[in-house]
Design a protein around this motif. Structure first.
Motif, short mmCIF file in Angstrom:
data_model
loop_
_atom_site.label_atom_id
_atom_site.label_comp_id
_atom_site.label_asym_id
_atom_site.label_seq_id
_atom_site.Cartn_x
_atom_site.Cartn_y
_atom_site.Cartn_z
N LEU A 14 0.82 -1.21 0.00
CA LEU A 14 0.00 0.00 0.00
C LEU A 14 0.86 1.26 0.00
CD1 LEU A 14 -2.88 -0.96 2.44
CD2 LEU A 14 -3.04 -0.60 -0.02
N ALA A 15 1.91 1.26 0.79
CA ALA A 15 2.79 2.43 0.84
C ALA A 15 3.50 2.63 -0.49
CB ALA A 15 3.81 2.27 1.97
N ALA A 16 3.95 1.55 -1.10
CA ALA A 16 4.66 1.64 -2.38
C ALA A 16 3.71 2.10 -3.48
CB ALA A 16 5.28 0.30 -2.73
N SER A 17 2.48 1.60 -3.48
CA SER A 17 1.55 1.98 -4.55
C SER A 17 1.16 3.45 -4.46
CB SER A 17 0.30 1.10 -4.53
OG SER A 17 -0.43 1.31 -3.35
N SER A 18 1.01 3.99 -3.25
CA SER A 18 0.67 5.40 -3.13
C SER A 18 1.87 6.29 -3.48
CB SER A 18 0.15 5.73 -1.74
OG SER A 18 1.16 5.54 -0.78
N ALA A 19 3.08 5.79 -3.26
CA ALA A 19 4.27 6.56 -3.59
C ALA A 19 4.45 6.68 -5.10
CB ALA A 19 5.50 5.93 -2.96
N PHE A 20 3.94 5.71 -5.85
CA PHE A 20 4.09 5.72 -7.29
C PHE A 20 2.83 6.14 -8.02
CE2 PHE A 20 7.33 2.60 -5.92
CZ PHE A 20 8.44 3.26 -6.39
N ALA A 21 1.88 6.76 -7.33
CA ALA A 21 0.63 7.19 -7.95
C ALA A 21 0.94 8.25 -9.00
CB ALA A 21 -0.32 7.74 -6.90
N ASP A 22 0.28 8.13 -10.13
CA ASP A 22 0.45 9.09 -11.22
C ASP A 22 -0.39 10.31 -10.91
OD1 ASP A 22 1.03 10.31 -13.60
OD2 ASP A 22 -0.31 9.05 -14.79
N SER A 23 0.25 11.44 -10.80
CA SER A 23 -0.43 12.69 -10.46
C SER A 23 -0.01 13.76 -11.46
CB SER A 23 -0.04 13.10 -9.03
OG SER A 23 -0.69 14.26 -8.66
N ARG A 24 -1.00 14.51 -11.98
CA ARG A 24 -0.71 15.58 -12.94
C ARG A 24 -1.52 16.82 -12.61
NH1 ARG A 24 -0.35 12.19 -18.28
NH2 ARG A 24 1.49 11.00 -17.71
N VAL A 25 -0.94 17.96 -12.93
CA VAL A 25 -1.63 19.24 -12.74
C VAL A 25 -1.99 19.77 -14.12
CG1 VAL A 25 -1.46 21.59 -11.88
CG2 VAL A 25 -0.35 19.72 -10.63
N PHE A 26 -3.28 20.05 -14.32
CA PHE A 26 -3.76 20.62 -15.57
C PHE A 26 -4.11 22.08 -15.31
CE2 PHE A 26 -4.69 16.11 -15.82
CZ PHE A 26 -4.27 15.79 -17.10
N ILE A 27 -3.64 22.97 -16.16
CA ILE A 27 -3.97 24.39 -16.05
C ILE A 27 -4.91 24.71 -17.20
CG2 ILE A 27 -3.08 26.73 -16.09
CD1 ILE A 27 -0.54 25.63 -14.80
N ILE A 28 -6.11 25.15 -16.82
CA ILE A 28 -7.14 25.40 -17.82
C ILE A 28 -7.69 26.82 -17.66
CG2 ILE A 28 -7.78 22.98 -18.05
CD1 ILE A 28 -10.16 23.55 -16.21
N ALA A 29 -8.25 27.33 -18.73
CA ALA A 29 -8.86 28.66 -18.68
C ALA A 29 -10.11 28.60 -17.82
CB ALA A 29 -9.22 29.13 -20.09
N ASN A 30 -10.27 29.58 -16.98
CA ASN A 30 -11.43 29.69 -16.11
C ASN A 30 -12.46 30.55 -16.83
OD1 ASN A 30 -13.13 29.71 -13.91
ND2 ASN A 30 -12.03 31.31 -12.84
N GLN A 31 -13.37 29.91 -17.52
CA GLN A 31 -14.37 30.62 -18.32
C GLN A 31 -15.50 31.12 -17.43
OE1 GLN A 31 -13.78 31.05 -21.54
NE2 GLN A 31 -11.97 29.77 -21.49
#
Length: 101
Positions: A14-31
């Motif tokens: 469980l600790a290893a799987s959370s350490a390797f979680a794929d995380s991305r930040v998307f920057i989008i226009a705030n319409q």
């Protein structure tokens, strides 16, 4: 003794799987669409959670872990300054949504 090793193995996995979680930040226009969802996202309010989750799911992520307004100074060279993002006296804003698998 066997149960202790099983518990330790499960905790390690469980600790290893959370350490390797794929995380991305998307920057989008705030319409500014008049529905208020954009303001909920920009302010990080609870009412923006569903919109952020929908955005993440549309990009094959499981959850939205954060969302907030982005100051153009935070993202050097990627987000236009107010000179190029203002139309008819109204300037665009941007929102960062952090998605995770």
């Amino acid at each position: 003794m066997k149960s202790i090793s099983v518990v330790l193995t499960a905790a390690f996995v469980l600790a290893a799987s959370s350490a390797f979680a794929d995380s991305r930040v998307f920057i989008i226009a705030n319409q500014s669409d008049g529905y208020g969802i954009d303001q909920c996202l920009a302010r990080g309010e609870k009412c923006g959670a569903h919109a952020a989750l929908s955005y993440c799911k549309s990009r094959a992520f499981d959850q939205a872990v954060a969302y907030r307004r982005v100051d153009p100074d935070e993202v050097t060279g990627s987000v236009p300054t107010s000179g190029g993002a203002c139309h008819h006296g109204k300037c665009d804003e941007f929102v960062a949504i952090t998605c995770q698998r």
